[in-house]
Write an enzyme that holds these catalytic residues in place. Structure first.
Site, PDB file in Angstrom:
ATOM      1  N   GLY A   1       0.745  -1.163   0.104  1.00 48.26           N
ATOM      2  CA  GLY A   1      -0.079   0.044   0.010  1.00 48.26           C
ATOM      3  C   GLY A   1       0.747   1.240  -0.188  1.00 48.26           C
TER       4      GLY A   1
ATOM      5  N   GLY B   1       5.214   5.027  -8.699  1.00 50.07           N
ATOM      6  CA  GLY B   1       5.973   3.658  -8.809  1.00 50.07           C
ATOM      7  C   GLY B   1       4.817   2.701  -8.938  1.00 50.07           C
ATOM      8  N   HIS B   2       4.181   2.400  -7.969  1.00 51.40           N
ATOM      9  CA  HIS B   2       3.214   1.283  -7.878  1.00 51.40           C
ATOM     10  C   HIS B   2       2.172   1.122  -8.949  1.00 51.40           C
ATOM     11  CE1 HIS B   2       3.905   1.577  -3.140  1.00 51.40           C
ATOM     12  NE2 HIS B   2       4.194   0.385  -3.440  1.00 51.40           N
TER      13      HIS B   2
ATOM     14  N   GLN C   1       7.912  -9.350   7.853  1.00 51.62           N
ATOM     15  CA  GLN C   1       9.157  -8.823   7.183  1.00 51.62           C
ATOM     16  C   GLN C   1       9.747  -7.729   7.745  1.00 51.62           C
ATOM     17  OE1 GLN C   1       6.844  -8.170   3.500  1.00 51.62           O
ATOM     18  NE2 GLN C   1       8.242  -6.575   3.010  1.00 51.62           N
TER      19      GLN C   1
ATOM     20  N   GLY D   1       9.069  -4.357  -8.526  1.00 53.76           N
ATOM     21  CA  GLY D   1       9.826  -3.291  -8.897  1.00 53.76           C
ATOM     22  C   GLY D   1      11.281  -3.723  -8.882  1.00 53.76           C
TER      23      GLY D   1
ATOM     24  N   LYS E   1      13.554  -1.901  -8.078  1.00 50.34           N
ATOM     25  CA  LYS E   1      14.227  -0.839  -6.879  1.00 50.34           C
ATOM     26  C   LYS E   1      14.755  -2.120  -5.774  1.00 50.34           C
ATOM     27  CE  LYS E   1      12.251   1.861  -4.245  1.00 50.34           C
ATOM     28  NZ  LYS E   1      12.862   1.356  -2.572  1.00 50.34           N
TER      29      LYS E   1
ATOM     30  N   ARG F   1       8.754   5.082   1.705  1.00 47.93           N
ATOM     31  CA  ARG F   1       9.413   5.807   2.826  1.00 47.93           C
ATOM     32  C   ARG F   1       9.817   7.177   2.622  1.00 47.93           C
ATOM     33  NH1 ARG F   1      10.700  -0.088   3.361  1.00 47.93           N
ATOM     34  NH2 ARG F   1      10.038  -0.712   5.592  1.00 47.93           N
TER      35      ARG F   1
HETATM   36  O1  PAF Z   1       7.860  -5.012  -2.016  1.00 46.13           O
HETATM   37  C1  PAF Z   1       7.010  -5.019  -1.019  1.00 46.13           C
HETATM   38  O2  PAF Z   1       5.988  -4.084  -1.042  1.00 46.13           O
HETATM   39  C2  PAF Z   1       6.853  -6.395  -0.050  1.00 46.13           C
HETATM   40  O3  PAF Z   1       8.031  -6.548   0.183  1.00 46.13           O
HETATM   41  C3  PAF Z   1       5.802  -7.459  -0.823  1.00 46.13           C
HETATM   42  C4  PAF Z   1       6.581  -7.981  -1.895  1.00 46.13           C
HETATM   43  C5  PAF Z   1       4.700  -6.836  -1.187  1.00 46.13           C
HETATM   44  C6  PAF Z   1       5.900  -8.305   0.210  1.00 46.13           C
HETATM   45  O4  PAF Z   1       5.139  -7.867   1.389  1.00 46.13           O
END
Ligand code: PAF
Length: 283
Positions: free
Chosen positions: A31, A36-37, A61, A147, A149, A187
């Site tokens: 989100g 970029g997204h 993560q 991506g 990046k 970020r």
């Molecule tokens: O790149 C991200 O936003 C996250 O690491 C992903 C691939 C959605 C996994 O939570």
């Protein structure tokens, strides 16, 4: 555009699409969408009949001292942006829906995760590969777009898919940059105006290294030292790593090859930024 929050409803929807012969592209995200997204989503729309975007801030993560609690979240805004980017469905499960009984299982890719960001963020990639494995199982996409990046993430996911025989084509989308060269990242909003100026050093040193490589510098250690020295010219930049590695295998390439990529991670204040660029190949 549809919104689904339950993993089982997501799987039913995907199975209906498969029965109708539709190809699904998945764009996994956490989100806080930026251009970029949206580029990944629009690219996915050109590759498949249906685009599913997963939106899940995956606790697995994040390390204990990382920014899970303050990670930017704004579902209504994200839904509006996704709807304008040819997305058919957003899958936005709650943490309890993804990990109803906690999580005892980890999917782990060895070796590729020991270096670069993996060496600094223990357990991070196990969290990424575990959630990506779950998303692949829940959505069953034929294509997934990530991506470039996140160079290491992309290499790790490619290997995960290969090792586990997932019939998912992994697409790496080129880095999307602001007009001044800053790589887009959720970020970036943490940066102060002065910090944002300092962050431009990342793109500057990538261009510098590409230029040095194009004019004959082939020694990775010498180039790494030059790049590090340039980054350290700004006292606001704290270098986490500067490495030249093979773009897929992530091992050092002491003499530059067409697969050599300059991978960078720096802290500007408390914000950690990453960026990368191939040195001898057009992106
Ligand atoms: O790149 C991200 O936003 C996250 O690491 C992903 C691939 C959605 C996994 O939570």
């Amino acid at each position: 555009m549809d919104l689904i929050e339950s993993p089982s409803a997501m799987t039913s929807w995907a199975r209906d699409q498969a029965r109708a012969g539709k190809i699904i592209a998945l764009v996994p995200t956490m989100g806080a969408f930026h251009e970029g997204h949206l580029c990944l989503m629009r690219h996915a729309a050109g590759l498949a009949d249906r685009v599913v975007v997963s939106l899940f801030v995956n606790p697995l993560q994040f390390g204990p001292r990382e920014d899970l609690a303050r990670y930017p979240r704004n579902l209504p805004r994200d839904l509006e942006l996704a709807a304008g980017a040819k997305v058919d469905l957003v899958f936005a499960p709650a943490v309890d829906a993804m990990y109803p009984q906690g999580s005892l299982t980890r999917v782990q890719v060895a070796e590729l995760t020991d270096t670069l960001c993996g060496a600094r963020r223990p357990g991070h990639f196990d969290g990424v590969t575990t959630v990506v494995a779950k998303l692949f199982n829940i959505v069953g996409p034929q294509v997934a777009v990530f991506g470039r990046k996140d160079l290491q993430q992309l290499a790790v996911i490619r290997r995960l898919t290969l090792d586990l025989n997932w019939a998912v084509e992994i697409i790496g989308h080129p880095i999307v940059r602001e007009a001044d060269g800053l790589a887009m990242s959720s970020r970036n909003i943490y940066l102060t105006p002065a910090g944002r100026c300092s962050a431009l050093a990342l793109h500057r040193v990538i261009n510098f290294a590409r230029q040095r490589a194009a004019t004959g510098e082939a020694d990775a250690a010498a180039l790494t030292a030059e790049v590090r020295a340039r980054l350290l010219m700004d006292p606001a930049v704290r270098v986490d790593y500067v490495s030249i590695v093979h773009q897929h295998r992530l091992v050092a390439t002491p003499i530059l090859t067409r697969d050599s990529v300059l991978a960078l991670a720096v802290f500007i204040g408390t914000t950690r930024l990453i960026d990368n660029g191939l040195l001898l190949t057009e992106e």
